[in-house]
Motif scaffolding. Structure first.
Motif, short mmCIF file in Angstrom:
data_model
loop_
_atom_site.label_atom_id
_atom_site.label_comp_id
_atom_site.label_asym_id
_atom_site.label_seq_id
_atom_site.Cartn_x
_atom_site.Cartn_y
_atom_site.Cartn_z
N HIS A 661 -11.00 4.92 -4.29
CA HIS A 661 -9.91 4.16 -4.47
C HIS A 661 -8.77 4.69 -3.82
CE1 HIS A 661 -7.71 0.88 -6.61
NE2 HIS A 661 -6.96 1.66 -6.94
N SER A 664 -8.69 4.33 -0.10
CA SER A 664 -8.55 3.09 0.48
C SER A 664 -7.04 2.83 0.54
CB SER A 664 -9.45 2.19 -0.24
OG SER A 664 -8.94 1.49 -1.50
N HIS A 665 -6.56 3.15 -0.68
CA HIS A 665 -5.13 3.06 -1.01
C HIS A 665 -3.90 3.86 -0.29
CE1 HIS A 665 -6.40 0.42 -4.21
NE2 HIS A 665 -5.24 -0.41 -4.00
N ARG A 668 -5.18 4.78 3.61
CA ARG A 668 -5.02 3.58 4.42
C ARG A 668 -3.60 3.21 4.88
NH1 ARG A 668 -5.90 -1.08 5.18
NH2 ARG A 668 -7.04 -1.54 6.99
N ALA A 669 -2.79 3.41 3.88
CA ALA A 669 -1.37 2.79 3.92
C ALA A 669 -0.64 3.56 5.32
CB ALA A 669 -0.73 2.89 2.78
N ALA A 672 -2.52 2.35 8.46
CA ALA A 672 -2.14 1.20 8.88
C ALA A 672 -0.52 1.04 9.69
CB ALA A 672 -2.02 0.12 7.52
N ASN A 673 0.17 1.91 8.91
CA ASN A 673 1.47 1.95 9.59
C ASN A 673 1.50 2.65 10.99
OD1 ASN A 673 2.86 1.15 7.36
ND2 ASN A 673 3.45 3.11 6.51
N VAL A 700 5.57 9.15 9.40
CA VAL A 700 4.37 8.55 9.03
C VAL A 700 3.41 9.73 8.86
CG1 VAL A 700 2.28 7.24 8.98
CG2 VAL A 700 4.82 6.33 9.70
N ARG A 818 3.24 -0.31 -21.26
CA ARG A 818 3.17 -0.81 -19.76
C ARG A 818 2.51 0.14 -18.92
NH1 ARG A 818 8.57 -2.81 -16.88
NH2 ARG A 818 7.71 -3.38 -14.74
N TYR A 819 2.65 1.45 -19.22
CA TYR A 819 2.12 2.27 -18.04
C TYR A 819 1.16 3.17 -18.56
CZ TYR A 819 6.60 1.03 -15.84
OH TYR A 819 7.48 0.29 -15.34
N LYS A 822 -1.87 3.80 -16.54
CA LYS A 822 -1.70 4.27 -15.33
C LYS A 822 -1.37 5.84 -15.15
CE LYS A 822 0.00 0.10 -13.83
NZ LYS A 822 1.08 -0.41 -12.94
N THR A 829 3.74 6.41 -10.22
CA THR A 829 5.13 6.96 -10.70
C THR A 829 5.76 5.60 -11.47
OG1 THR A 829 6.29 6.19 -8.79
CG2 THR A 829 5.70 8.74 -9.05
N PHE A 830 6.61 6.09 -12.75
CA PHE A 830 6.94 5.17 -13.59
C PHE A 830 8.52 5.06 -13.55
CE2 PHE A 830 3.16 7.20 -14.67
CZ PHE A 830 2.23 5.93 -14.08
N HIS A 831 8.88 6.16 -12.86
CA HIS A 831 10.36 6.24 -12.93
C HIS A 831 11.17 6.07 -11.52
CE1 HIS A 831 9.66 7.89 -16.72
NE2 HIS A 831 8.84 8.82 -16.13
N LYS A 832 12.38 5.61 -11.56
CA LYS A 832 13.25 5.45 -10.22
C LYS A 832 13.71 6.94 -9.82
CE LYS A 832 14.41 0.79 -10.70
NZ LYS A 832 15.31 -0.18 -10.91
N ILE B 19 8.73 -1.52 9.95
CA ILE B 19 7.87 -2.06 10.81
C ILE B 19 7.59 -3.52 10.85
CG2 ILE B 19 5.39 -2.06 11.63
CD1 ILE B 19 5.33 0.87 10.54
N PRO B 67 5.64 1.99 -7.47
CA PRO B 67 5.93 2.38 -8.83
C PRO B 67 6.75 1.39 -9.57
CG PRO B 67 7.26 3.24 -7.08
CD PRO B 67 6.21 2.19 -6.41
N ILE B 68 7.12 1.83 -10.79
CA ILE B 68 7.73 0.94 -11.63
C ILE B 68 7.06 -0.38 -12.17
CG2 ILE B 68 9.97 -0.09 -12.47
CD1 ILE B 68 10.27 2.89 -11.60
N SER B 96 -2.52 -2.36 1.61
CA SER B 96 -3.37 -1.48 2.57
C SER B 96 -4.96 -1.42 1.92
CB SER B 96 -2.74 0.01 2.39
OG SER B 96 -2.66 0.46 1.32
N PRO B 119 -2.60 -3.13 8.94
CA PRO B 119 -1.32 -3.69 9.40
C PRO B 119 -1.32 -4.90 9.62
CG PRO B 119 -2.33 -2.55 10.88
CD PRO B 119 -3.40 -2.42 10.06
#
Lengths: 874, 130
Positions: A661, A664-665, A668-669, A672-673, A700, A818-819, A822, A829-832, B19, B67-68, B96, B119
């Motif tokens: 997982h 893949s996440h 891949r991100a 893909a960029n 990247v 909520r979190y 996860k 992450t759950f915080h800004k 992008i 997030p969030i 992705s 992409p």
């Protein structure tokens, strides 16, 4: 003297009047005197007659008195006296008055004779009645119509008592005394006044104190009176007086009450008799039925209308000759008793059922003590049960007889005094002799075989001499020369200490013998069979006595002779064991029970099957299952290992899935960029744009590098399953981490509190513990709540043998709802917060789980977060 | 080809945002692209402009891993908000993830116009215009 005037005056008197002169010479009289004189004296007085004549005629005994009185009158005295004349005496009141002339010279005397007899009689009467009333044995009281007491007699005085106002001649109004309202006296007198007629009533007027003889007890005894009130009417038809008569009826009343009581008692007794009670009048109508009988009626369904029930006319009663019995009782006046059998249908729960009832009916005539009527009482006893018992008994007897027949048991008796031997029919049958052929002791003995005869003779002699009973298995040859096995039983009978009779039975047991033979053979076969099978087999009775044991079982118990002994005595350790419990269970349930049992001494497992047998014994089958049991245990161990391996694999699998997982996440991100960047870069010719894309490429790639590094770290954790462990002190390791984070701790001002007292150290990989502590502390610093001093509390303790570490901060907290799911995820992450990369907790969790532990979090926004780490027990 | 007026890009990755915007600009699909790093902000924007068609986008390109508030939470919230909006907004999931379970999960939200994987290519972008 004016004689004419005098004569007129004299004549005018209503009484007899005579006048005589001073010389005692009769002058004149009036007509009444003359008539009286003739009536009473039979003579006639003429003027000039001497007054002596009057006395002589009537009463010479009065002469002296009369002369004396006359002389006094002549002397001028006025006097009155009384005389009694004749027989029966008639009383006269004589008044003498001197008569004077004009010169006041006495000339004559006037004599007025007044008959006072009626007056006297009346007075006498009144006195008599008064004394009668006074002395009446009943209380008598006279009242005015409005209730004032007027007169009272002696008895009434006694009744009222000496303190009563009426007795003391004080004004007393019967209506004003409240006690009379209670006693009913007022009501009585009121009714007399209303009806103007006599009224009678029974009253409880007062109580008498009665001292018990010889005891210090005073009893209050009620006194009952019969009060009769009647009016005496005046001339004008109004009530002149009221009379009250009181007569004491206490004894009568008490007798009546006690009669009522005993009647009630009798009624109760009759009502509750366990025997049915029916009372008929002489016409056969039922007058009374007690509850037993009512119940019986109810049972038999006859209760429709017991009152209107007439036995003579009832078809049901006629059917059972009840009416005949009734007539006999009535006519002969004798008690009759009969047993009756009743059959009838009764309703039971919607269906009909035939019921049979036996009744013991006793009927007897009774004369009613009051109206002298002849009544008939029937006592009905339900003897169905008794009857049934009798029938049962008869049946049992019959059955016994048949048993004698089928059981081939005959009886015999030997009379010691006559020397006679008697046999029962069955005994003859056993000997194959015609019934009732003459038999002697010698002849009887002759049937036995040589050896048996000796035994029987000895036994009979011993019985005769010493009273010894016998029970012998012997053989005899019948009259038809068949050899029988018999059982000869004999007993002595004593009378006055001497043996008078021998008696007993003889039972043909030939067949039983054959059967027993067969049985013995079967048992032998069974033994052979059981000895050959490769299984322990034993039979024991309910107490544990071993009746049979095969060779295999003998080997298993490995203990000399067991047969005939109690297994629980041979092996005391079995007492109260599982084995024992199972035996009891088997007995109780009467069903087979199987179980395995471990014998520690030989270290062997046995499988048991206990089966109840019809004769109350238990069959025990047993088999040595030690090998299979051991194998089973091995198998279970292997299974346990397999399952833990499986769990491990599942865990690994899950981690792999996780990893896939992540790949893949998170990988891949950026790839893909890169692909997209390549595309747009290829599509442009502008150098400027290319410059921009180049810088983006670098960004990247840096990103990919970081992610790969994170992944490598995680992979490393998973690879390092067998990383070296050592005993580590929490305090020491935390100090190391605090040194590393020195700057952050100083800038944030975080307060670190520790409590490692309960579990100060742990055996664990050093880098993992450092990483854990560092991550927790970093998080506490990173997510501290603005405005308050951040703090972190570490605590270690022991729980079920495992070390548990808690880390509690007072930071901003996490929305667990909520979190929660996860929280420990990769790159979550759950915080800004710019520093939040979502990798720390993921690594922490991976490390803990790799070492077999677990991590949980509890958190509330604005309060803080608490992490609970449970390390796998060492 | 009629250009799309307004597109929201919802993604926490700034490189990807950049992008995507470049690609959309190049193909003149839109003259109004807005970038969001936090789905929560998008939701708030939509809530405050339920009746303002001009302020609402025509297309939302939504990332799932954020997030969030992540894409899933946004979809849940948006499904409740959608009936109140005066404009029909096309939502495309742009992720992705090539995980089938994610794809199936997205299919449960029937208002999602498409599941696109990164992409983006020009072909795919051209399809958005149709």
């Amino acid at each position: 003297m004016n004689n004419a005037l005098l004569n007129q005056v004299v004549e005018a008197f209503p009484d007899a009047v005579a006048v005589f002169d001073t010389d005692l010479r009769f002058v004149s009289c009036n007509r009444v005197f003359a008539a009286d004189h003739i009536r009473y004296l039979g003579t006639e007085m003429k003027p000039g007659d001497s007054m002596y004549k009057l006395c002589e005629a009537c009463c010479p005994e009065l002469l002296q008195q009369s002369l004396y009185n006359w002389e006094r009158a002549i002397a001028g005295e006025r006097l009155t006296f009384a005389v009694a004349v004749g027989e029966p005496p008639v009383h006269f009141q004589i008044s003498l008055s001197p008569l004077f002339n004009e010169q006041q010279v006495q000339e004559a005397v006037i004599m007025v004779c007044r008959n006072i007899q009626p007056e006297l009689d009346a007075r006498e009467n009144e006195r008599f009645f008064r004394s009668v009333l006074e002395n009446l044995p009943v209380g008598l009281q006279q009242f005015s119509p409005d209730g004032w007491s007027r007169d009272i007699n002696e008895m009434q005085r006694q009744i009222l008592g000496e303190t009563h106002p009426a007795v003391n001649n004080l004004p007393y109004n019967v209506h004003e005394d409240p006690i009379n309202r209670r006693s009913g006296l007022n009501e009585l007198l009121g009714e007399v006044v209303r009806r103007k007629a006599p009224v009678k009533k029974e009253m409880l007027l007062k109580y008498k104190e009665e001292k018990e003889e010889g005891q210090d007890v005073t009893r209050l005894v009620p006194l009952y009176y019969e009060g009769t009130g009647f009016p005496v009417m005046g001339m004008n038809g109004e009530i002149a007086y009221l009379f009250l008569i009181l007569s004491e009826i206490t004894e009568k009343k008490l007798a009546q009450i006690s009669l009522e009581k005993s009647e009630r008692l009798l009624y109760n007794i009759v009502e509750n008799l366990p025997v049915g009670y029916i009372q008929f009048d002489n016409f056969g109508f039922i007058h009374r039925v007690n509850q037993t009988q009512r119940r019986f009626f109810a049972h038999s369904g006859l209760e429709e209308q017991p009152e209107a029930y007439n036995m003579i006319s009832d078809p049901f009663a006629r059917l059972f000759d009840m009416e005949e019995l009734f007539m006999q009782v009535l006519q002969k006046g004798k008690m009759m008793r009969a047993e009756k059998k009743l059959e009838f249908e009764m309703d039971i729960a919607g269906g009909k059922m035939n019921r049979e009832v036996f009744l013991d009916v006793t009927m007897f005539p009774v004369e009613d003590p009051v109206d002298k009527d002849q009544i008939v009482v029937a006592l009905v006893n339900d003897i169905t049960e008794k009857k049934r018992q009798e029938l049962e008994n008869a049946k049992a007897q019959e059955f016994l007889l048949q048993t004698g027949e089928t059981g081939k048991i005959g009886g015999w008796e030997y009379d010691m005094t006559t020397g006679l031997l008697r046999w029962s029919a069955q005994t003859y049958k056993i000997h194959e002799l015609p019934p009732f052929a003459t038999i002697t002791l010698e002849k009887a003995l002759s049937f036995y075989t040589h050896e048996s005869r000796k035994k029987v003779s000895q036994a009979v002699n011993a019985c005769i001499e010493r009273g010894k009973a016998f029970d012998l298995p012997v053989s005899l040859n019948t009259a038809r020369n068949n050899l029988l096995q018999v059982r000869a039983i004999g007993k002595p009978e004593y009378r006055n200490g001497r043996i008078v009779r021998l008696y007993g039975v003889i039972q043909d047991v030939t067949e039983q013998f054959k059967i027993r033979d067969q049985l013995t053979r079967n048992t032998e076969l069974m033994r052979l069979f059981f000895d050959t099978i490769d299984m322990g087999y034993a039979v024991m009775d309910k107490d544990g006595k071993v009746n049979f044991i095969n060779r295999k079982a003998q080997e298993i118990v490995d203990h000399g002779k067991v047969i005939g002994k109690n297994i629980f005595e041979v092996f005391p350790m079995l007492e109260g064991s599982t084995f024992h419990a199972r035996v009891r269970q088997c007995m109780q349930l009467q069903a087979p029970v199987s179980f395995s049992y471990y014998l520690p001494a030989p270290d062997k497992w046995y499988e048991f099957l206990l089966a109840p047998m019809q004769d109350g014994n238990i069959s025990i089958f047993t088999r040595n299952i030690t090998d299979s049991k051991k194998m089973q245990r091995e198998l279970r161990k292997a299974n346990d290992q397999l399952s833990s391996l499986n769990k491990y694999l599942v865990n690994q699998n899950k981690q792999l899935e996780d990893f896939a997982h992540i790949t893949s996440h998170n990988l891949r991100a950026p790839i893909a960029n890169l692909k997209a960047l390549m595309q747009i870069m290829n599509e442009t010719d502008s150098e400027e744009e290319k410059e921009l894309y180049n810088s983006m490429f670098q960004e990247v790639i840096r990103n990919i590098d970081e992610t790969l590094n994170d992944l490598i770290e995680i992979v490393q954790i998973r690879k390092d399953l067998n990383v070296e462990r050592e005993r580590l002190s929490f305090e020491e390791r935390l100090q190391k981490v605090k040194d590393i984070l020195f700057v952050d701790i100083e800038t944030s001002g975080i307060e670190v509190i520790t409590d490692f007292g309960e579990a100060p150290d742990i055996v664990y990989p050093r880098i993992y513990l450092d990483s854990l502590l560092q991550n927790l502390l970093t998080n506490a610093i990173k997510y501290r709540r603005p405005g308050i001093r951040p703090s972190m509390r570490f605590r270690s303790r022991l729980e079920d043998g495992a070390v548990v570490l808690t880390a509690e901060d007072n930071g901003i907290g996490i929305d667990m709802e909520r979190y929660g799911a996860k929280l420990f995820g990769f790159r979550k992450t759950f915080h800004k917060n710019k520093d939040a990369k979502g990798i720390g907790l993921y690594i922490t969790k991976s490390q803990i789980e790799a070492m077999g532990g677990s991590i949980q979090a509890e958190s509330h926004i604005g309060t803080g977060t608490k992490f609970i780490i449970t390390f796998s027990p060492e | 080809m009629k250009p799309l007026h307004s597109i929201f890009i919802v993604d926490d990755d700034p490189i990807h945002q950049q992008i995507t915007q470049i690609m959309l600009d190049r193909l003149s699909i839109s003259n109004d692209v807005t970038k969001f790093s936090d789905a929560q902000d998008v939701l708030e924007h939509l809530r405050t402009h339920t009746n303002d068609a001009a302020a609402l986008p025509d297309v939302i390109l939504l990332d799932l891993n954020m997030p969030i508030m992540d894409g899933w939470e946004f979809l849940e919230a948006f499904s409740l908000l959608r009936p109140q909006l005066c404009k029909d907004i096309k939502v495309y999931v742009l992720t992705s993830s090539i995980d089938d379970t994610d794809k199936e999960r997205v299919n449960k939200f029937d208002f999602v116009a498409g599941y696109l994987t990164k992409p983006l290519t020009n072909d795919v972008i051209m399809k958005l215009g149709r």
